[in-house]
Design an enzyme around this catalytic site. Structure first.
Site, PDB file in Angstrom:
ATOM      1  N   SER A 458      -3.337   0.981   7.237  1.00  0.00           N
ATOM      2  CA  SER A 458      -3.048   2.037   6.266  1.00  0.00           C
ATOM      3  C   SER A 458      -3.131   3.409   6.930  1.00  0.00           C
ATOM      4  O   SER A 458      -2.347   3.712   7.825  1.00  0.00           O
ATOM      5  CB  SER A 458      -3.999   1.911   5.078  1.00  0.00           C
ATOM      6  OG  SER A 458      -3.580   2.729   4.015  1.00  0.00           O
ATOM      7  N   ASP A 543       2.464  -4.305  -1.909  1.00  0.00           N
ATOM      8  CA  ASP A 543       1.495  -3.253  -1.606  1.00  0.00           C
ATOM      9  C   ASP A 543       1.778  -2.014  -2.452  1.00  0.00           C
ATOM     10  O   ASP A 543       2.844  -1.413  -2.326  1.00  0.00           O
ATOM     11  CB  ASP A 543       1.569  -2.912  -0.112  1.00  0.00           C
ATOM     12  CG  ASP A 543       0.412  -2.038   0.351  1.00  0.00           C
ATOM     13  OD1 ASP A 543      -0.287  -1.468  -0.514  1.00  0.00           O
ATOM     14  OD2 ASP A 543       0.210  -1.926   1.560  1.00  0.00           O
ATOM     15  N   HIS A 580      -2.411  -5.135   0.560  1.00  0.00           N
ATOM     16  CA  HIS A 580      -2.785  -4.085   1.491  1.00  0.00           C
ATOM     17  C   HIS A 580      -3.603  -4.587   2.680  1.00  0.00           C
ATOM     18  O   HIS A 580      -3.510  -4.023   3.761  1.00  0.00           O
ATOM     19  CB  HIS A 580      -3.568  -3.011   0.734  1.00  0.00           C
ATOM     20  CG  HIS A 580      -3.575  -1.677   1.413  1.00  0.00           C
ATOM     21  ND1 HIS A 580      -2.427  -0.985   1.720  1.00  0.00           N
ATOM     22  CD2 HIS A 580      -4.596  -0.904   1.850  1.00  0.00           C
ATOM     23  CE1 HIS A 580      -2.734   0.152   2.317  1.00  0.00           C
ATOM     24  NE2 HIS A 580      -4.044   0.222   2.411  1.00  0.00           N
TER      25      HIS A 580
END
Length: 607
Positions: A458, A543, A580
């Site tokens: 991320s 996501d 994620h």
């Protein structure tokens, strides 16, 4: 699970209250969002996501029968709170951009269509949460942006009451609210950037309750001086070099969560004598975490202790004496922590800043410049990447890999100042800090400079994209998981998740100066200055945080610009449940980690 005594035999019976395997959807995925038992312990409010998109279905389970009540709320988000009579539950709902912007209340036994909207937040920079104070007297509705908070209170004894504005939003002032002895206990940066704990002395909450809902322009702002009859009494619960995270008032103690010297710490202050007891991990380069389930009358709490090489253990700690009783230890078959080493060290950044790094290695691995290394980095949102045990890590350590958990600026490991020095215009420090750790590993001989890989997810994936461009020669391989790499385009689009409410973290590219610093490091707008190392990029269809198109678009550009000297480039897109942090299911996630390990080991073994 819950433990109870059999009414006849007195034996302890263990019941499975929630079984995630039974809750899982068709693809075997289940994530629990809310898990809140009612005050009378007859009901459990719980929510489940079965796809990974963080849309949670809220249900209520009868704890006597372990059957769910008929009502079901199909779209809810994290956090929730019960009224004192266990008949009303407050919950949050998110909008189409996954921002929790509403708090609703549901009365048990009534149709969901009859639920009442309690509060709505229209400023897209702010998100709402709802929780009960530790003593169960108040429900706190918090509106929080990256730099500012506002708090409304609802008495748990009167769930239908209108929310009372207790702490209005003041730009740049943040707070966490608790309640003790009829007064608010506030952890805030109103008087110091690293936060302090204060008691609101007056007006009393009873006076606020009598006065009813307050308009924003009449409520007293939080600050060091008295306003409208309200004063703050600062409690001395922390010292220089410490960052106060939150505070928990108990009847006999004030329990404070802190950070000092890059590590988490607990401090219990006796409310009568003023004596303080510190509770740390008690192991090398370890992490101590306070478990949240304790009551105001408790004189002991449960902590979790772990490190990169020590599996988690849970301890009961006496707050008066500091005595610890082991409750449970995670057993990892065939694993002996004595065969491994871990320690906290520091690398020097280009500007002279000392950057913390937590190392782990097998006891037999030499520090003579021959070992390969894998770095993990994040460095954003003031998030603390504290050492935690991963049962898959020993597989790498057994193969002679040195593991380095970096703590670059932008995270919160060294307090609020550490974050301030690594976001907005100072974001470049995050990248140079991470690179400095890799250079330090090579210069000190802890690792072979030609066999260093890096990994991040991320915002940590953004970090990987930047270091690929800035120092492609430094890395044998890079793993960028669901990376935030199309920075300028995403921050220009207010119609996708995590844009408006993240301008305070990354910058608003509609402003020329902020556009310039975002453009300067955005991986999509830049390219490697030399042959690119081996690169594995992941994406996830479901996501809600990094849209699947973002890593795919970056990979497409890298492929279009590829040179014959570039190493292999792979895109792994997760199409099933999970999002994620990888695919759903224990074994699917193991296979995912095995793929990443194989990629990394191939690169650093043959570099």
């Amino acid at each position: 699970m819950r433990r109870r005594n059999h009414s006849d035999s007195g034996d302890v019976i263990t019941d499975v209250v929630l079984d995630e395997a039974e809750l899982a959807g068709s693809e075997g995925y289940a994530a629990i969002g809310v898990r809140e038992p009612s005050p009378d312990n007859t009901l459990l409010a719980y929510s489940v996501d079965t796809t990974g998109d963080e849309v949670y279905r809220l249900r209520f389970r009868d704890l006597s029968t372990l059957h769910d009540l008929p009502e079901e709320l199909p779209r809810t988000y994290y956090t929730g709170a019960w009224s004192a009579d266990s008949r009303t539950f407050f919950y949050t709902v998110h909008d189409r951009l996954f921002r929790p912007y509403q708090v609703w209340r549901h009365t048990i036994g009534t149709p969901v269509a009859a639920d009442v909207l309690v509060r709505q937040e229209d400023d897209a920079r702010f998100e709402l949460t709802v929780a009960a104070t530790r003593d169960g007297e108040w429900i706190v509705i918090e509106a929080r942006s990256r730099t500012t908070t506002e708090h409304h209170l609802v008495p748990t004894s009167d769930a239908a009451a209108d929310p009372i504005l207790a702490l209005p939003r003041v730009d740049g002032v943040e707070a966490r609210v608790e309640h003790a002895d009829g007064r608010l206990l506030i952890t805030t940066n109103a008087t110091t950037p690293e936060f302090a704990v204060s008691l609101v002395m007056a007006p009393t909450l009873q006076e606020l309750r009598r006065s009813g809902p307050a308009a924003p322009d009449t409520a007293a702002p939080l600050g060091p001086a008295s306003t409208s009859g309200a004063t703050l009494e600062e409690l001395v619960l922390s010292g220089d070099g410490e960052r106060v995270i939150r505070c928990h008032p108990l009847r006999g103690f004030v329990l404070v969560e802190l950070r000092r010297d890059g590590f988490p710490l607990l401090r219990a202050v006796d409310r009568h004598s003023g004596t303080a007891l510190e509770i740390d991990a008690g192991i090398a380069a370890g992490t101590v975490t306070l478990l949240p389930h304790f009551d105001c009358a408790d004189t002991a709490v449960t902590i979790r202790v772990e490190s990169l090489i020590e599996p988690p253990s849970w301890w009961s700690v006496d707050l008066a004496t500091g005595g610890r009783t082991l409750l449970k230890r995670t057993e990892v078959i065939g694993y002996d922590p004595a065969g491994y080493r871990t320690e906290r060290r520091h690398a020097t950044a280009p500007d002279g800043t000392q950057v913390p790094v937590t190392l782990a290695w097998h006891a037999a691995t030499p520090h003579d410049g021959t070992a390969p290394a894998l770095l993990w980095g994040y460095g954003a949102y003031e998030s603390c990447d504290d050492p935690a045990f991963d049962e898959l890590l020993p597989s790498l350590l057994d193969r002679g890999v040195v593991y380095a958990l970096t703590h670059p600026r932008g995270g919160g490991e060294n307090g609020r100042g550490w974050w301030l020095d690594g976001h907005l215009a100072a974001k470049a420090n995050t990248f140079t800090d991470h690179i400095a750790v890799a250079d330090w590993l090579a210069e000190t001989g802890i690792a072979d400079g030609a066999r260093i890989a890096s990994r991040g997810l991320s915002a940590g994936g953004l970090l990987q994209g930047v270091i690929v461009n800035r120092r492609p020669d430094r890395w044998a391989a890079i793993v960028a998981e669901v990376p935030f790499v199309d920075v300028v385009t995403s921050m220009l689009d207010p119609d996708i998740p995590l844009t408006v409410n993240e301008w305070e973290e990354w910058g608003d590219p509609r402003r020329p100066d902020e556009f310039a610093w975002l453009w300067a490091y955005s991986p999509y707008e830049n390219e490697p200055d030399g042959p690119r190392p081996a690169l594995l990029v992941t994406a996830a269809l479901h996501d809600p945080r990094v849209m699947v198109h973002e890593p795919a678009k970056w990979v497409a550009r890298l492929r279009a610009r590829a040179k014959p000297s570039d190493a292999p480039l792979y895109l792994r897109t997760e199409l099933g449940a999970g999002a994620h942090t990888g695919p759903a299911g224990r074994y699917a996630h193991f296979r995912y980690e095995a793929e990443i390990a194989a990629f990394v080991l191939t690169a650093i073994t043959h570099a």
